[in-house]
Scaffold this active site. Structure first.
Site, PDB file in Angstrom:
ATOM      1  N   HIS A  76       0.836  -1.202   0.000  1.00 35.13           N
ATOM      2  CA  HIS A  76       0.000   0.000   0.000  1.00 35.13           C
ATOM      3  C   HIS A  76       0.870   1.250   0.000  1.00 35.13           C
ATOM      4  O   HIS A  76       2.092   1.154   0.063  1.00 35.13           O
ATOM      5  CB  HIS A  76      -0.973   0.012   1.180  1.00 35.13           C
ATOM      6  CG  HIS A  76      -0.322   0.014   2.526  1.00 35.13           C
ATOM      7  ND1 HIS A  76       0.334  -1.060   3.043  1.00 35.13           N
ATOM      8  CD2 HIS A  76      -0.225   0.983   3.462  1.00 35.13           C
ATOM      9  CE1 HIS A  76       0.782  -0.775   4.247  1.00 35.13           C
ATOM     10  NE2 HIS A  76       0.465   0.463   4.527  1.00 35.13           N
ATOM     11  N   HIS A 100       1.525   3.750   2.003  1.00 37.48           N
ATOM     12  CA  HIS A 100       2.178   4.399   3.138  1.00 37.48           C
ATOM     13  C   HIS A 100       3.679   4.409   2.928  1.00 37.48           C
ATOM     14  O   HIS A 100       4.266   3.448   2.430  1.00 37.48           O
ATOM     15  CB  HIS A 100       1.844   3.682   4.449  1.00 37.48           C
ATOM     16  CG  HIS A 100       0.543   4.129   5.019  1.00 37.48           C
ATOM     17  ND1 HIS A 100      -0.148   3.394   5.944  1.00 37.48           N
ATOM     18  CD2 HIS A 100      -0.190   5.247   4.813  1.00 37.48           C
ATOM     19  CE1 HIS A 100      -1.261   4.040   6.275  1.00 37.48           C
ATOM     20  NE2 HIS A 100      -1.295   5.161   5.596  1.00 37.48           N
ATOM     21  N   ASP A 121       6.146   4.035   4.835  1.00 40.33           N
ATOM     22  CA  ASP A 121       6.991   3.003   5.420  1.00 40.33           C
ATOM     23  C   ASP A 121       6.860   1.672   4.687  1.00 40.33           C
ATOM     24  O   ASP A 121       7.398   0.670   5.110  1.00 40.33           O
ATOM     25  CB  ASP A 121       6.716   2.844   6.930  1.00 40.33           C
ATOM     26  CG  ASP A 121       5.284   2.489   7.223  1.00 40.33           C
ATOM     27  OD1 ASP A 121       5.015   1.976   8.322  1.00 40.33           O
ATOM     28  OD2 ASP A 121       4.422   2.740   6.355  1.00 40.33           O
ATOM     29  N   HIS A 122       6.132   1.690   3.558  1.00 46.35           N
ATOM     30  CA  HIS A 122       6.065   0.504   2.717  1.00 46.35           C
ATOM     31  C   HIS A 122       6.524   0.759   1.296  1.00 46.35           C
ATOM     32  O   HIS A 122       6.840  -0.172   0.564  1.00 46.35           O
ATOM     33  CB  HIS A 122       4.636  -0.046   2.681  1.00 46.35           C
ATOM     34  CG  HIS A 122       4.234  -0.681   3.981  1.00 46.35           C
ATOM     35  ND1 HIS A 122       4.193  -2.044   4.170  1.00 46.35           N
ATOM     36  CD2 HIS A 122       3.909  -0.134   5.168  1.00 46.35           C
ATOM     37  CE1 HIS A 122       3.838  -2.294   5.417  1.00 46.35           C
ATOM     38  NE2 HIS A 122       3.659  -1.152   6.044  1.00 46.35           N
ATOM     39  N   HIS A 180      -7.465  -1.271   5.981  1.00 46.04           N
ATOM     40  CA  HIS A 180      -6.368  -0.374   6.402  1.00 46.04           C
ATOM     41  C   HIS A 180      -6.382   0.992   5.713  1.00 46.04           C
ATOM     42  O   HIS A 180      -6.620   2.004   6.330  1.00 46.04           O
ATOM     43  CB  HIS A 180      -5.031  -1.092   6.222  1.00 46.04           C
ATOM     44  CG  HIS A 180      -3.859  -0.331   6.737  1.00 46.04           C
ATOM     45  ND1 HIS A 180      -3.758   0.070   8.046  1.00 46.04           N
ATOM     46  CD2 HIS A 180      -2.750   0.134   6.121  1.00 46.04           C
ATOM     47  CE1 HIS A 180      -2.639   0.746   8.207  1.00 46.04           C
ATOM     48  NE2 HIS A 180      -1.997   0.798   7.057  1.00 46.04           N
ATOM     49  N   ASP A 190       0.010  -4.192   5.841  1.00 44.44           N
ATOM     50  CA  ASP A 190      -0.771  -3.745   6.989  1.00 44.44           C
ATOM     51  C   ASP A 190      -2.221  -4.064   6.690  1.00 44.44           C
ATOM     52  O   ASP A 190      -2.689  -3.828   5.588  1.00 44.44           O
ATOM     53  CB  ASP A 190      -0.633  -2.225   7.193  1.00 44.44           C
ATOM     54  CG  ASP A 190       0.708  -1.859   7.789  1.00 44.44           C
ATOM     55  OD1 ASP A 190       1.074  -0.674   7.740  1.00 44.44           O
ATOM     56  OD2 ASP A 190       1.408  -2.764   8.291  1.00 44.44           O
ATOM     57  N   GLU A 199       2.393  -8.630   9.623  1.00 49.77           N
ATOM     58  CA  GLU A 199       2.936  -7.524  10.413  1.00 49.77           C
ATOM     59  C   GLU A 199       2.529  -7.747  11.855  1.00 49.77           C
ATOM     60  O   GLU A 199       1.406  -8.148  12.120  1.00 49.77           O
ATOM     61  CB  GLU A 199       2.327  -6.198   9.929  1.00 49.77           C
ATOM     62  CG  GLU A 199       2.722  -5.814   8.522  1.00 49.77           C
ATOM     63  CD  GLU A 199       4.056  -5.102   8.445  1.00 49.77           C
ATOM     64  OE1 GLU A 199       4.629  -4.785   9.499  1.00 49.77           O
ATOM     65  OE2 GLU A 199       4.535  -4.867   7.327  1.00 49.77           O
ATOM     66  N   HIS A 220       8.423  -7.208  11.903  1.00 52.39           N
ATOM     67  CA  HIS A 220       8.300  -5.832  12.335  1.00 52.39           C
ATOM     68  C   HIS A 220       7.492  -5.633  13.588  1.00 52.39           C
ATOM     69  O   HIS A 220       6.615  -4.797  13.647  1.00 52.39           O
ATOM     70  CB  HIS A 220       7.771  -4.963  11.187  1.00 52.39           C
ATOM     71  CG  HIS A 220       8.769  -4.893  10.087  1.00 52.39           C
ATOM     72  ND1 HIS A 220       9.927  -4.189  10.185  1.00 52.39           N
ATOM     73  CD2 HIS A 220       8.817  -5.524   8.909  1.00 52.39           C
ATOM     74  CE1 HIS A 220      10.640  -4.378   9.079  1.00 52.39           C
ATOM     75  NE2 HIS A 220       9.991  -5.182   8.299  1.00 52.39           N
ATOM     76  N   LYS A 248     -10.843 -51.863  -1.424  1.00 53.89           N
ATOM     77  CA  LYS A 248     -11.725 -52.905  -0.881  1.00 53.89           C
ATOM     78  C   LYS A 248     -10.936 -54.178  -0.610  1.00 53.89           C
ATOM     79  O   LYS A 248     -11.122 -54.833   0.409  1.00 53.89           O
ATOM     80  CB  LYS A 248     -12.844 -53.217  -1.876  1.00 53.89           C
ATOM     81  CG  LYS A 248     -13.928 -52.164  -1.931  1.00 53.89           C
ATOM     82  CD  LYS A 248     -15.068 -52.625  -2.828  1.00 53.89           C
ATOM     83  CE  LYS A 248     -16.152 -51.560  -2.869  1.00 53.89           C
ATOM     84  NZ  LYS A 248     -17.101 -51.806  -3.973  1.00 53.89           N
TER      85      LYS A 248
END
Lengths: 385, 609
Positions: free
Chosen positions: B67, B69, B71-72, B156, B177, B202, B413, B461
């Site tokens: 995503h 953000h 920090d990603h 998120h 996340d 995470e 993390h 069988k």
């Protein structure tokens, strides 16, 4: 005339309808910002609900909390059970609560798990002594180690069994000993320094036994400056036992001698002794003047066999808190003789599926800060005004 | 033993720089490429030299970004343009649309406010985004002939996804996340029961028991209400695509309930941006927003109105939502400068602020802010922090594990270096291994390959009808086999045939048919010369008697005067061979045991002279 009357009635009704549709927006309980309110709450109670608390925090603990105790101002120990998994957790108390009302900006409002451990059974009561936690449950009383921050692990481990002849014993602690008992005949002390368990053998002989052994079952033991206050479970009687001399120096009897499941608490300064029974009687005495109660209350109780009712004095001593009779936790001021009404009533546990409050406890130093847990796994921390 | 190798990158134990290297089925994949917002030097980027010094194109098969953000994805342009990578980068459409916006914002703050020199440029951001291939939710994308990926909704933020990666029979899920409970404008994470070999989750909040959202909202409302009650102005700096929609809905409903008349505003830029992106990516929001959009614009509230700059100077209480979120430029900063000196006012920061911004400074208690043009502002207003970010906590992680049923779990993390208890809990509850590597440490997860094999019914069988192994005497057949059949193990003898990518176990006879092979039989014949005078029938009869004695009369049959059969499968022929006789003993290879035994008996009784 009749025609006119009818007409005016219609007009009035029409006005009422239009008024309603203009101002009234349908309340959707789930979508409401404070969703915990049910449909029939009036608007004014929202601000009332908000306004009554300085702080209100709620946590979903995902388990039934059977016991809780503070290790210190910043650490709370909880015993939580989920079906067959029984755990003991050490949680850090959120800074938002410990920092006090004038702290300003505090970001931390969550509990963090610091250490935890598994126990084979559900825990009935817990006490912390230094870095050890003593648990009483269906198999007896045992001791677990709480790892410190320098330990590589965060798992609490079993240290030893203190005794295995009791089921759900009640616990009390002094500076160096843990007391445990289910009956006058088996009250023992466990000394932390010597690791020895010894029976308080002089006790049973001093307490006359009317009827069978069960009459001497103990529900609560409280330690106060060299004395043990021993509360019987079947009757409203408390014995004061002096540890130094081994003598029972006083017998306090509640005016209500009916049978029920009785619990007691003693204020920190030993000024007050409080009795609470499963049939709804709550009586508080001033220890210097036992002839008449300073505070009395009769709670309406549907189920007379409840056993999770709790009565606690606040650490400062004047406030008495009560839970277990309903979904509420009530706080009273016992030093105020005139006003018998409560100081505060916490009704945050509102989920329809909750039936009772399992446990509640006061924060050791923050005034008016109480934690309460219900049987649906919700833990609430509330500070009232 | 095939295995999956996972190495989180970056130095230190801090949270905030997601970058995970995975080797699965011979493919190397990088999951997220985040930047640590707390550092100013090289420590903020993951340590790519772990892979190799120099360009990474040949060492990585693909990069996946969960995503937008920072920090990603914050280190992505640095990695692709300054370190060097030309392979594919996979992300969802909203992520692709929003990453460059955030990266550019961050770049501006870094270069213009903090004066950094060795930072990636706007051109680099554009070049980086050219390498992006978008992924749609639930669409399986073939990266190459062996590697396929699939994105799932993660909640998120807008566009956040969890990725399922499969190479051959090995698979893993990376969550990025995520949030397991829906909120007012996004749904909750959802994944099917894919049973991956490894789930990488995470664990920032893994040991946290979070205060309920309602209580945090209650506090937020209380703060705002208290401030406007005393005549103060409240500034809420927001990011257009963050929590603003949530907070607006919250305030609007509350204002309605409480019948408050204090004006609430949002800045036009905020509304435009939010509307544009939400409209573009409407399928990524939840039902409620979608329904709203049909009828009206997202920012059409009862009590919240568009803001005009001139309102800043209006007397009396008001609440304003304004961008940008970290107070580093633009309208929110202008409003802040105007209102900061009044102690009745309040600013509520709804999230993380990068170092160097005014937001960061006031969150750290600064009482005076200096600006480049020699002006400064006294910070007397109340500064509040309110985090509404949606993350999975301990409960959410357990829910996800319970739902997708991985064979192994890895937690990355987490701030907490010690997670022994959580590992034990996962192992106890789900009976699976839990790993928690530190940055730079490699975890090796063994993967068992499960093959689905069909068993032919006749064979099954047949096996079930056989006496259980260990029961040799027929007398035990009676009662025991009935109940022991269910408890004791039986050995299945069959032939494993692999045809058209599926496996079958069949009985031997079926196998002949399936494979189109004729059955061959192996038969041994031993010639024994003996000195027996007399007619052949006499010898036959003598042999019959002898063998009957040794083996039991039921086993030995006289077929005719010169032939015997033993147990219906071993044949004995006696021939006249002047002056003696020749005994021909013939058995198939299945009767090896019996054959050898007979041979011994005959030889020991009829010695050749």
């Amino acid at each position: 005339m009749a025609y006119n009357l009818q007409f005016s009635k219609i007009v009035v009704q029409y006005q009422a309808i239009t008024q309603a549709s203009v101002h009234h927006t349908p309340i959707k309980p789930n979508k409401h910002p404070l969703g915990i309110f049910s449909k029939d709450r009036a608007y004014s109670s929202y601000s009332e609900f908000l306004g009554r608390y300085e702080d209100l925090l709620m946590y979903d603990v995902q388990g039934v909390i059977s016991s809780a105790v503070f290790r210190n101002d910043n650490r709370l120990l909880l015993a939580s059970s989920r079906e067959h998994a029984h755990e003991v957790w050490e949680l850090s108390v959120p800074e938002k609560l410990t920092a006090g009302p004038d702290a300003g900006l505090t970001k931390d409002r969550d509990f963090r798990l610091i250490t935890a451990g598994y126990t084979p059974d559900r825990t009935k009561e817990m006490l912390v002594m230094n870095s050890k936690v003593v648990l009483s449950g269906p198999k007896g009383v045992c001791m677990y180690n709480i790892p410190s921050s320098s330990d590589p692990t965060d798992v609490m481990s079993h240290v030893c069994d203190i005794r295995n002849d009791t089921v759900d014993a009640t616990l009390a602690q002094s500076e160096s000993c843990i007391y445990s008992a289910t009956n006058v005949a088996n009250l023992t002390d466990f000394n932390f320094n010597t690791n020895k368990v010894s029976l308080l053998s002089s006790l049973p002989s001093q307490i006359s036994c009317k009827g069978n052994d069960d009459a001497l079952n103990i529900s609560s033991v409280v330690y106060r400056s060299g004395k043990l206050y021993i509360g019987l479970s079947e009757k409203g009687i408390t014995y004061v036992y002096e540890l130094g001399t081994g003598k029972v120096i006083q017998e306090i009897t509640a005016s209500d001698t009916s049978y029920g499941f009785w619990k007691i608490d003693i204020s920190q300064d030993e000024k007050f002794v409080a009795f609470a029974s499963s049939n709804g009687r709550v009586i508080v005495y001033d220890t210097r003047k036992l002839s008449e109660a300073v505070f009395e209350k009769k709670k309406e109780v549907q189920d007379q066999t409840i056993s999770n009712h709790q009565i606690h004095f606040s650490p400062s001593g004047n406030l008495l808190s009560l839970s277990g009779y309903s979904k509420l936790v009530e706080v009273f001021d016992v030093s105020d003789h005139s006003d018998k009404t409560e100081v505060f009533c916490h009704d945050g546990h509102r989920d329809g599926q909750i039936s009772t409050i399992l446990t509640h406890l006061w924060h050791p130093s923050q005034s008016k800060l109480v934690f309460s847990a219900d049987d649906m796994g919700t833990l609430q921390a509330w500070r009232f005004k | 033993m095939p295995e999956i190798k996972v190495t989180p990158l970056g130095a230190g134990q801090d949270v905030g720089r997601s970058c995970i290297l995975v080797t699965i089925g011979g493919k190397n994949i990088m999951l997220d490429c985040g930047m640590h917002m707390g550092y100013n030097d090289d420590r903020r980027f993951p340590d790519f030299s772990y892979i190799t010094d120099g360009p990474l194109t040949d060492y990585l098969d693909c990069i996946i970004i969960s995503h937008f953000h920072l920090d990603h994805c914050g280190a992505l342009p640095y990695m692709t343009e300054m370190v060097g990578y030309n392979g594919p980068i996979y992300m969802t459409q909203p992520t692709k649309a929003l990453c460059p916006v955030l990266l550019e914002d961050m770049r501006k703050v870094a270069v213009e406010r903090k004066g950094e020199t060795n930072f990636f440029t706007s051109v680099m951001i554009k070049d980086c985004m050219k390498k992006v291939v978008t992924v749609t939710l639930h669409e399986t994308l073939q990266v190459d002939s062996d590697l396929e990926i699939k994105a799932y909704y993660a909640g998120h933020v807008l566009g956040a996804a969890m990725f399922h990666i499969r190479v051959g029979s090995q698979s893993l899920v990376y969550t990025g996340d995520y949030n397991m409970t829906p909120d007012r404008h996004l749904g909750a994470a959802w994944i099917d029961k894919c049973r991956p070999d490894l789930l990488i989750s995470e664990s920032t909040y893994a040991t946290t028991i979070r205060d309920s959202k309602r209580c945090r909202e209650r506090d937020f409302l209380k703060k705002v209400h208290d401030a406007v009650d005393r005549g103060g102005k409240v500034l809420i700096p927001v990011f257009a695509l963050g929590r603003v929609q949530e907070l607006c809905i919250l305030l609007d409903t509350y204002w309605d309930r409480m019948n408050l008349k204090v004006p609430i505003y949002f800045t036009m830029g905020l509304a435009e941006t939010a509307n544009k992106y939400y409209r573009m990516f409407i399928t990524w929001t939840n039902q409620k927003i979608r329904r709203t959009f049909v009828h009206r614009n997202m920012f059409d509230f009862k009590h919240i109105k568009p803001f005009d700059k001139s309102y800043m100077d209006n007397p009396g209480p008001m609440v304003v939502f304004a961008t940008p979120g970290m107070l580093h430029a633009g309208l929110s900063l202008a409003i802040f400068k105007k209102w900061a000196s009044n102690a009745n006012n309040m600013v509520i920061m709804p999230g993380y602020c990068v170092q160097g911004t005014v937001g960061h400074k006031i969150l750290n208690g600064a009482k005076k802010i200096d600006f480049e043009n020699r002006t400064s502002v006294e910070v007397n207003l109340t500064v509040e922090y309110m985090s509404f970010s949606a993350h999975a906590d301990a409960k959410g992680i357990m829910q996800l594990i319970r739902h997708c049923e991985p064979k192994n779990v890895m937690l990355v993390h987490g701030e907490n270096a010690k997670m022994e208890f959580l590992k034990q809990k996962i192992m106890q509850e789900f009976n699976i291994n839990c790993y928690k590597p530190g940055n730079g440490e490699t975890s090796i997860i063994p993967v068992s390959i499960d093959l689905d094999v069909e068993v032919s019914l006749p064979l099954l069988k047949h096996t079930m009808a056989l006496p259980t192994s260990g029961c040799s005497s027929s007398s035990s057949r009676g009662n025991n086999t009935e109940e022991s059949r269910t408890k004791k193990q039986k050995v299945l003898h069959g032939v494993l045939i692999m045809k058209n990518n599926n496996l079958r176990i069949v009985g031997v006879n079926e196998a002949w048919g399936d494979l189109g092979v004729t059955a061959h039989n192996l038969r041994f014949t031993e010639r024994i010369e003996v000195d027996e005078p007399g007619p052949v029938p006499a010898l036959t009869s003598a042999l019959h008697t002898l063998l009957s004695q040794k083996l039991g009369s039921s086993q030995v049959q006289a077929v005719n005067e010169f032939q015997l059969s033993v147990a219906d499968s071993v044949f004995i022929n006696i021939q006249d061979d002047e002056p003696g006789k020749t005994i021909l003993l013939s058995w198939t290879h299945q009767d090896e045991g019996l054959g050898s035994k007979l041979l011994d008996i005959i030889k020991s009784n009829y010695k050749k002279s």
